[in-house]
Design a protein around this motif. Sequence first.
Motif, PDB file in Angstrom:
ATOM      1  N   MET A 272       0.962  -1.288   0.217  1.00  0.00           N
ATOM      2  CA  MET A 272      -0.220  -0.127   0.239  1.00  0.00           C
ATOM      3  C   MET A 272       0.541   1.307  -0.008  1.00  0.00           C
ATOM      4  O   MET A 272       1.736   1.462   0.776  1.00  0.00           O
TER       5      MET A 272
ATOM      6  N   PRO B  33       2.274   5.147   0.609  1.00  0.00           N
ATOM      7  CA  PRO B  33       2.103   6.113   1.771  1.00  0.00           C
ATOM      8  C   PRO B  33       1.306   6.859   1.036  1.00  0.00           C
ATOM      9  O   PRO B  33       0.753   7.263   0.815  1.00  0.00           O
ATOM     10  N   SER B  34       0.086   7.136   2.707  1.00  0.00           N
ATOM     11  CA  SER B  34      -0.831   8.539   1.939  1.00  0.00           C
ATOM     12  C   SER B  34      -0.699   9.448   2.708  1.00  0.00           C
ATOM     13  O   SER B  34      -1.118  10.777   2.333  1.00  0.00           O
ATOM     14  N   LYS B  35       0.620  10.189   3.526  1.00  0.00           N
ATOM     15  CA  LYS B  35       0.622  11.185   4.338  1.00  0.00           C
ATOM     16  C   LYS B  35       0.024  11.754   4.881  1.00  0.00           C
ATOM     17  O   LYS B  35      -0.136  13.168   5.773  1.00  0.00           O
TER      18      LYS B  35
ATOM     19  N   ALA C 243       8.200  -2.446  11.939  1.00  0.00           N
ATOM     20  CA  ALA C 243       7.145  -2.644  11.215  1.00  0.00           C
ATOM     21  C   ALA C 243       5.902  -0.796  11.166  1.00  0.00           C
ATOM     22  O   ALA C 243       5.727  -0.441  10.648  1.00  0.00           O
ATOM     23  N   ILE C 244       5.053  -1.176  12.321  1.00  0.00           N
ATOM     24  CA  ILE C 244       4.414   0.494  13.367  1.00  0.00           C
ATOM     25  C   ILE C 244       5.387   1.881  13.302  1.00  0.00           C
ATOM     26  O   ILE C 244       4.959   2.138  12.427  1.00  0.00           O
TER      27      ILE C 244
ATOM     28  N   ARG D  86       8.152   2.342  10.709  1.00  0.00           N
ATOM     29  CA  ARG D  86       7.932   2.480   9.043  1.00  0.00           C
ATOM     30  C   ARG D  86       6.788   2.982   8.747  1.00  0.00           C
ATOM     31  O   ARG D  86       7.094   3.738   7.776  1.00  0.00           O
ATOM     32  N   ARG D  87       6.491   1.841   8.720  1.00  0.00           N
ATOM     33  CA  ARG D  87       4.945   2.783   8.034  1.00  0.00           C
ATOM     34  C   ARG D  87       4.371   4.516   9.389  1.00  0.00           C
ATOM     35  O   ARG D  87       3.629   5.201   8.073  1.00  0.00           O
ATOM     36  N   LEU D  88       4.043   4.238  10.137  1.00  0.00           N
ATOM     37  CA  LEU D  88       4.155   5.352  10.122  1.00  0.00           C
ATOM     38  C   LEU D  88       4.912   7.124   9.944  1.00  0.00           C
ATOM     39  O   LEU D  88       4.692   7.714   9.503  1.00  0.00           O
TER      40      LEU D  88
ATOM     41  N   GLU E 105       6.730   6.436   6.508  1.00  0.00           N
ATOM     42  CA  GLU E 105       5.805   6.481   5.531  1.00  0.00           C
ATOM     43  C   GLU E 105       4.718   7.135   5.408  1.00  0.00           C
ATOM     44  O   GLU E 105       3.953   7.592   4.136  1.00  0.00           O
ATOM     45  N   ASP E 106       4.085   7.184   6.421  1.00  0.00           N
ATOM     46  CA  ASP E 106       2.346   7.851   6.641  1.00  0.00           C
ATOM     47  C   ASP E 106       2.695   9.207   6.666  1.00  0.00           C
ATOM     48  O   ASP E 106       1.376  10.621   6.691  1.00  0.00           O
TER      49      ASP E 106
ATOM     50  N   GLU F 230      16.570   8.961   7.515  1.00  0.00           N
ATOM     51  CA  GLU F 230      15.073   8.750   9.220  1.00  0.00           C
ATOM     52  C   GLU F 230      15.693   8.761  10.480  1.00  0.00           C
ATOM     53  O   GLU F 230      14.904   8.880  10.998  1.00  0.00           O
TER      54      GLU F 230
END
Length: 90
Positions: A1, A3-5, A26-27, A29-31, A33-34, A59
Motif C-alpha cells: 500500500m 504511503p498516504s501522508k 513495522a509500525i 516504518r509505516r508511521l 511513511e505516512d 530517517e
Amino acid sequence: MPPSKLLLGRVALVTGVSRRIGIGFAIVRRLLEDGASVLATGWTPHDEGWIADELSEAERTKVWWNGFEAMCKVHRLDWKALGFDFLLEP
C-alpha cells in the motif's frame, strides 16, 4: 500500500521497538511513511545497531530530532533559549 501522508503533523510514541523483525519496527516504518513524527523506544543488547542497519540517514535524523523535540516539550524547555540554537531542524 503506498504511503498516504495522512499523519503529517501528528506525533506517535512507539515502545518495544527492539527487533527489526518485530511488529514495533513495522509500525514505526509505516508511521514514518505516512508522515508522522515518531519517537521509538526499545533496546535489546543483541539488537543494538538495528537503526544504523535499517534506517536511512534522513530517517535516523528525523527519529533523533523527534526525540529531542519531544523531550523539550515534555519538560517545557525552549531549546533555542538554552543555547541549542546551533542545532538545525531537519
